[in-house]
Design a protein around this motif. Sequence first.
Motif, PDB file in Angstrom:
ATOM      1  N   CYS A   1       4.131  -3.554   3.443  1.00 21.83           N
ATOM      2  CA  CYS A   1       5.091  -2.733   2.700  1.00 21.83           C
ATOM      3  C   CYS A   1       4.390  -1.460   2.253  1.00 21.83           C
ATOM      4  O   CYS A   1       3.306  -1.509   1.669  1.00 21.83           O
ATOM      5  CB  CYS A   1       5.608  -3.498   1.478  1.00 21.83           C
ATOM      6  SG  CYS A   1       6.440  -5.053   1.862  1.00 21.83           S
ATOM      7  N   PHE A   2       5.017  -0.309   2.515  1.00 18.61           N
ATOM      8  CA  PHE A   2       4.362   0.956   2.252  1.00 18.61           C
ATOM      9  C   PHE A   2       5.383   2.028   1.884  1.00 18.61           C
ATOM     10  O   PHE A   2       6.584   1.791   1.880  1.00 18.61           O
ATOM     11  CB  PHE A   2       3.525   1.394   3.460  1.00 18.61           C
ATOM     12  CG  PHE A   2       4.332   1.607   4.725  1.00 18.61           C
ATOM     13  CD1 PHE A   2       4.703   2.886   5.121  1.00 18.61           C
ATOM     14  CD2 PHE A   2       4.707   0.542   5.524  1.00 18.61           C
ATOM     15  CE1 PHE A   2       5.440   3.092   6.285  1.00 18.61           C
ATOM     16  CE2 PHE A   2       5.439   0.734   6.696  1.00 18.61           C
ATOM     17  CZ  PHE A   2       5.806   2.009   7.067  1.00 18.61           C
ATOM     18  N   GLY A   3       4.887   3.222   1.585  1.00 25.07           N
ATOM     19  CA  GLY A   3       5.745   4.353   1.247  1.00 25.07           C
ATOM     20  C   GLY A   3       5.205   5.626   1.861  1.00 25.07           C
ATOM     21  O   GLY A   3       4.881   5.663   3.025  1.00 25.07           O
TER      22      GLY A   3
ATOM     23  N   THR B   1       0.842  -1.189   0.000  1.00 28.96           N
ATOM     24  CA  THR B   1       0.000   0.000   0.000  1.00 28.96           C
ATOM     25  C   THR B   1       0.877   1.239   0.000  1.00 28.96           C
ATOM     26  O   THR B   1       2.039   1.173   0.420  1.00 28.96           O
ATOM     27  CB  THR B   1      -0.929  -0.004   1.232  1.00 28.96           C
ATOM     28  OG1 THR B   1      -1.798   1.131   1.189  1.00 28.96           O
ATOM     29  CG2 THR B   1      -0.128   0.022   2.538  1.00 28.96           C
ATOM     30  N   HIS B   2       0.334   2.358  -0.478  1.00 26.71           N
ATOM     31  CA  HIS B   2       1.130   3.580  -0.426  1.00 26.71           C
ATOM     32  C   HIS B   2       1.209   4.093   1.010  1.00 26.71           C
ATOM     33  O   HIS B   2       2.276   4.486   1.486  1.00 26.71           O
ATOM     34  CB  HIS B   2       0.544   4.657  -1.337  1.00 26.71           C
ATOM     35  CG  HIS B   2       1.376   5.901  -1.404  1.00 26.71           C
ATOM     36  ND1 HIS B   2       2.661   5.902  -1.902  1.00 26.71           N
ATOM     37  CD2 HIS B   2       1.134   7.172  -0.991  1.00 26.71           C
ATOM     38  CE1 HIS B   2       3.168   7.123  -1.819  1.00 26.71           C
ATOM     39  NE2 HIS B   2       2.259   7.909  -1.252  1.00 26.71           N
ATOM     40  N   TYR B   3       0.068   4.090   1.668  1.00 23.98           N
ATOM     41  CA  TYR B   3       0.011   4.412   3.090  1.00 23.98           C
ATOM     42  C   TYR B   3      -1.312   3.889   3.598  1.00 23.98           C
ATOM     43  O   TYR B   3      -2.157   3.438   2.819  1.00 23.98           O
ATOM     44  CB  TYR B   3       0.162   5.924   3.329  1.00 23.98           C
ATOM     45  CG  TYR B   3       0.798   6.283   4.663  1.00 23.98           C
ATOM     46  CD1 TYR B   3       2.051   5.777   5.005  1.00 23.98           C
ATOM     47  CD2 TYR B   3       0.161   7.106   5.568  1.00 23.98           C
ATOM     48  CE1 TYR B   3       2.659   6.110   6.214  1.00 23.98           C
ATOM     49  CE2 TYR B   3       0.762   7.452   6.776  1.00 23.98           C
ATOM     50  CZ  TYR B   3       2.008   6.940   7.095  1.00 23.98           C
ATOM     51  OH  TYR B   3       2.616   7.264   8.293  1.00 23.98           O
TER      52      TYR B   3
ATOM     53  N   ILE C   1       5.727  -7.406  10.258  1.00 21.82           N
ATOM     54  CA  ILE C   1       6.911  -6.644   9.866  1.00 21.82           C
ATOM     55  C   ILE C   1       6.425  -5.439   9.063  1.00 21.82           C
ATOM     56  O   ILE C   1       5.618  -5.585   8.137  1.00 21.82           O
ATOM     57  CB  ILE C   1       7.869  -7.485   9.004  1.00 21.82           C
ATOM     58  CG1 ILE C   1       8.355  -8.712   9.767  1.00 21.82           C
ATOM     59  CG2 ILE C   1       9.063  -6.648   8.547  1.00 21.82           C
ATOM     60  CD1 ILE C   1       9.132  -9.701   8.897  1.00 21.82           C
ATOM     61  N   TYR C   2       6.896  -4.244   9.427  1.00 22.57           N
ATOM     62  CA  TYR C   2       6.532  -3.016   8.729  1.00 22.57           C
ATOM     63  C   TYR C   2       7.754  -2.527   7.954  1.00 22.57           C
ATOM     64  O   TYR C   2       8.819  -2.305   8.536  1.00 22.57           O
ATOM     65  CB  TYR C   2       6.084  -1.946   9.722  1.00 22.57           C
ATOM     66  CG  TYR C   2       4.906  -2.371  10.573  1.00 22.57           C
ATOM     67  CD1 TYR C   2       3.595  -2.154  10.143  1.00 22.57           C
ATOM     68  CD2 TYR C   2       5.111  -2.993  11.799  1.00 22.57           C
ATOM     69  CE1 TYR C   2       2.521  -2.554  10.926  1.00 22.57           C
ATOM     70  CE2 TYR C   2       4.032  -3.396  12.586  1.00 22.57           C
ATOM     71  CZ  TYR C   2       2.745  -3.171  12.144  1.00 22.57           C
ATOM     72  OH  TYR C   2       1.679  -3.569  12.916  1.00 22.57           O
TER      73      TYR C   2
ATOM     74  N   HIS D   1      11.602   3.062   7.095  1.00 25.49           N
ATOM     75  CA  HIS D   1      10.901   2.459   8.238  1.00 25.49           C
ATOM     76  C   HIS D   1      11.129   0.947   8.141  1.00 25.49           C
ATOM     77  O   HIS D   1      10.794   0.344   7.123  1.00 25.49           O
ATOM     78  CB  HIS D   1       9.389   2.684   8.187  1.00 25.49           C
ATOM     79  CG  HIS D   1       8.938   4.102   8.121  1.00 25.49           C
ATOM     80  ND1 HIS D   1       9.343   4.986   7.152  1.00 25.49           N
ATOM     81  CD2 HIS D   1       8.062   4.786   8.893  1.00 25.49           C
ATOM     82  CE1 HIS D   1       8.742   6.155   7.342  1.00 25.49           C
ATOM     83  NE2 HIS D   1       7.962   6.059   8.396  1.00 25.49           N
ATOM     84  N   TYR D   2      11.670   0.360   9.168  1.00 25.20           N
ATOM     85  CA  TYR D   2      11.820  -1.102   9.210  1.00 25.20           C
ATOM     86  C   TYR D   2      11.669  -1.529  10.662  1.00 25.20           C
ATOM     87  O   TYR D   2      12.592  -1.379  11.467  1.00 25.20           O
ATOM     88  CB  TYR D   2      13.171  -1.524   8.633  1.00 25.20           C
ATOM     89  CG  TYR D   2      13.437  -3.012   8.645  1.00 25.20           C
ATOM     90  CD1 TYR D   2      12.403  -3.937   8.608  1.00 25.20           C
ATOM     91  CD2 TYR D   2      14.742  -3.498   8.686  1.00 25.20           C
ATOM     92  CE1 TYR D   2      12.651  -5.298   8.613  1.00 25.20           C
ATOM     93  CE2 TYR D   2      15.011  -4.862   8.686  1.00 25.20           C
ATOM     94  CZ  TYR D   2      13.955  -5.754   8.653  1.00 25.20           C
ATOM     95  OH  TYR D   2      14.206  -7.095   8.662  1.00 25.20           O
TER      96      TYR D   2
END
Length: 246
Positions: free
Chosen positions: A165-167, A123-125, A181-182, A173-174
Amino acid sequence: MRIAIFTDIHGNASGLNAVLSDIDSRKDIERIYCLGDMIGIGPDSNEVLQMLFSRNDIAMITGNHDEAILSLAKGQEYPKSHSHTKEHHQWILDRLDESFIPKLEKLHRIIKENIEGHSILFTHYQIKNSYLNEHISKDPFSSIVTPSIENLEKLFEGNNEELICFGHHHPLHYFIGNKTIYLNPGSLGCNKKPTAPYAIITISKETVEIKLEEITYDNTSFLESYHKLQVPERDFILKVFHGNQL
């Protein structure tokens, strides 16, 4: 299975080319996920979209910049939260190859996968389910939070995926929580040094392994193009998003 993810290219063709070249040199990455904001900020919209849409191994989702520009292209309501970027987005749209507009329109906001038994959200956010189909003018994307495991667990509360997984937020960000897990590898196209980050994820039935990559490239011509092309708000962009590297 080994996949690669990157996000927030923001019209930086030089950075994207460097990352794709590195991915292709590895020979063992089966799938690539691009997590939105392909265009906006940087001026290389057509070059970036040509690279992305010309490949059959890249899955893409839209980000807020992509959708805000699409709203202008379709004569729809523009998001109030982006009012300060409207002139810039119109400049981007005026130079955008029209053939890319229907291709961008077909992209979704999220992708859910199950790979080797592991659930993954791309996702983007964060977007609440009730806002998932709302127009960008309704500002469906959540506000940015300070990177921390506590904030991300609260932000994505209700999501049960093992890997998210995002942006959107440009820093790395990990974080590894109890169940999730982000991962946000950081903005590929907006950096204060001549590097472009992305991540490689190796997925087996037993484990999910993440390797963070940072590719060094020559960004001089890209940065100089802001002035050559008279990009609106270029002084602000070069300072805030590129650390005044010139």
